[in-house]
Write an enzyme that holds these catalytic residues in place. Structure first.
Site, PDB file in Angstrom:
ATOM      1  N   GLN A 186      -8.301  -7.354 -10.929  1.00  0.00           N
ATOM      2  CA  GLN A 186      -9.151  -6.286 -10.366  1.00  0.00           C
ATOM      3  C   GLN A 186      -8.604  -4.947 -10.874  1.00  0.00           C
ATOM      4  O   GLN A 186      -9.438  -3.957 -11.347  1.00  0.00           O
ATOM      5  CB  GLN A 186      -8.945  -6.007  -8.833  1.00  0.00           C
ATOM      6  N   GLN A 230      -0.469  -4.595  -8.578  1.00  0.00           N
ATOM      7  CA  GLN A 230      -0.364  -5.409  -9.648  1.00  0.00           C
ATOM      8  C   GLN A 230      -0.896  -6.905  -9.384  1.00  0.00           C
ATOM      9  O   GLN A 230      -1.242  -7.592  -9.576  1.00  0.00           O
ATOM     10  CB  GLN A 230       0.720  -5.338 -10.559  1.00  0.00           C
ATOM     11  N   HIS A 253       0.808  -1.148  -0.161  1.00  0.00           N
ATOM     12  CA  HIS A 253      -0.086  -0.047   0.065  1.00  0.00           C
ATOM     13  C   HIS A 253       0.938   1.266   0.100  1.00  0.00           C
ATOM     14  O   HIS A 253       0.666   2.148  -0.547  1.00  0.00           O
ATOM     15  CB  HIS A 253      -0.675   0.262   1.263  1.00  0.00           C
TER      16      HIS A 253
HETATM   17  O1  PAF Z   1      -7.791  -3.962  -3.379  1.00  0.00           O
HETATM   18  C1  PAF Z   1      -8.312  -3.562  -2.503  1.00  0.00           C
HETATM   19  O2  PAF Z   1      -7.918  -3.411  -1.217  1.00  0.00           O
HETATM   20  C2  PAF Z   1      -9.992  -3.359  -2.583  1.00  0.00           C
HETATM   21  O3  PAF Z   1     -10.530  -4.196  -3.468  1.00  0.00           O
HETATM   22  C3  PAF Z   1     -10.224  -1.860  -3.098  1.00  0.00           C
HETATM   23  C4  PAF Z   1      -9.639  -1.549  -4.289  1.00  0.00           C
HETATM   24  C5  PAF Z   1      -9.932  -1.005  -1.890  1.00  0.00           C
HETATM   25  C6  PAF Z   1     -11.829  -1.761  -2.932  1.00  0.00           C
HETATM   26  O4  PAF Z   1     -12.626  -2.120  -1.823  1.00  0.00           O
END
Ligand code: PAF
Length: 291
Positions: free
Chosen positions: A154, A149, A37
């Site tokens: 997603q 990635q 993150h």
């Molecule tokens: O990747 C994530 O942590 C989640 O899928 C997101 C993009 C924050 C959506 O809740």
């Protein structure tokens, strides 16, 4: 750093930033932050004027038998990490703030992108993701949004949603961050016992074995898939959900590996579901050239 819980207040801040000509870079998360993150935040800081992070464990993207109730949460620790990384605003709404009583609008990317891999194993998951991400974009008004990635499918689904719905947000996909031994960082790694953590290393090892086979010149996706599967099934604690060797841009099946290719797998180790992938650009060199 300001922490905002109200949709209205966050949207007012975002619209004001936009009027002032500031580009917002957005890092959506479900919290329990790790270095993956924080790498998204670093990228956002380098490319945008202001970084907004959201922390929201989105119930819509969890199936009824999944880990929503026990998903790791550590808001105070997350806020410290976000502050240290230079995030300007954290949007951390309560569930009722995002989905008040009577909420009934959903966003769904249909078709091949969501039908295979995690879309098949987790029905409704991507519908939950696209719904919350579009809502968050409306609230945060970003110019760019940053995704990892590791969740390759997603990122592709969100890009498709933005293309199809003309959402003016640039989706930036940032490289997977791994532990020293190769395990991809995930908030769910905390569920693993010591022996499961060890067994989970089969996942990056298997994908790396697939990558090496391609590097040696193997262009048959089935052979690469079989290699990945063989490494995974060799590990007794690992239960395979899927292994895919497919087009890296649209996830379609390939006859021959050429161009962008994704080697992707999902496994269960004990109760923990883990995903990982390797993205490759394959340059097809024919074995025999007729002159
Ligand atoms: O990747 C994530 O942590 C989640 O899928 C997101 C993009 C924050 C959506 O809740």
């Amino acid at each position: 750093m300001k922490v905002v819980a109200s949709v209205k207040e966050m949207q007012e801040i975002a619209l004001k930033l936009r009027r002032e000509g500031k580009n917002v870079g957005f890092v959506p998360t479900m919290g329990y932050l790790h270095a993956g993150h924080l790498s998204l935040v670093k990228n956002a800081r380098a490319e945008c004027d202001v970084v907004v992070m959201s922390i929201f464990v989105n119930p819509l993207q969890f199936g009824p038998q999944e880990d929503f109730a026990v998903y790791p949460r550590a808001l105070e620790r997350d806020l410290e990490l976000a502050r240290a990384e230079g995030v300007a605003y954290v949007f951390a709404p309560a569930e009722e703030e995002m989905y008040p009583e009577g909420y009934c609008t959903h966003v769904e990317v249909t078709g091949p992108l969501t039908e295979k891999m995690c879309g098949r194993s987790r029905p409704g998951h991507f519908r939950g993701v696209t719904t919350v991400v579009l809502k968050l974009f409306q609230v945060v008004q970003p110019v760019r949004a940053y995704f990892g990635q590791k969740d390759a499918q997603q990122a592709l689904v969100i890009k498709k949603m933005c293309r199809d719905l003309n959402v003016p947000v640039e989706i930036v996909t940032c490289p997977i961050v791994r532990e020293g031994d190769g395990l991809a960082l995930s908030s769910r790694n905390v569920y693993l016992s010591a022996s499961e953590r060890e067994a989970a290393l089969a996942l990056p090892r298997a994908l790396e074995a697939g990558r090496q086979l391609v590097a040696k010149g193997e262009h048959d996706p089935q052979k690469v898939r079989a290699k990945i599967l063989a490494v995974l099934t060799d590990s007794p604690l690992v239960e395979v959900d899927y292994v895919e060797v497919c087009d890296g841009q649209n996830l379609s099946d390939l006859d021959q590996l050429a161009g962008p290719v994704l080697l992707a797998a999902a496994v269960r180790v004990g109760k923990t579901r883990l995903i990982d992938n390797i993205y490759l650009e394959v340059h097809h060199v024919p074995n025999h050239v007729e002159i």
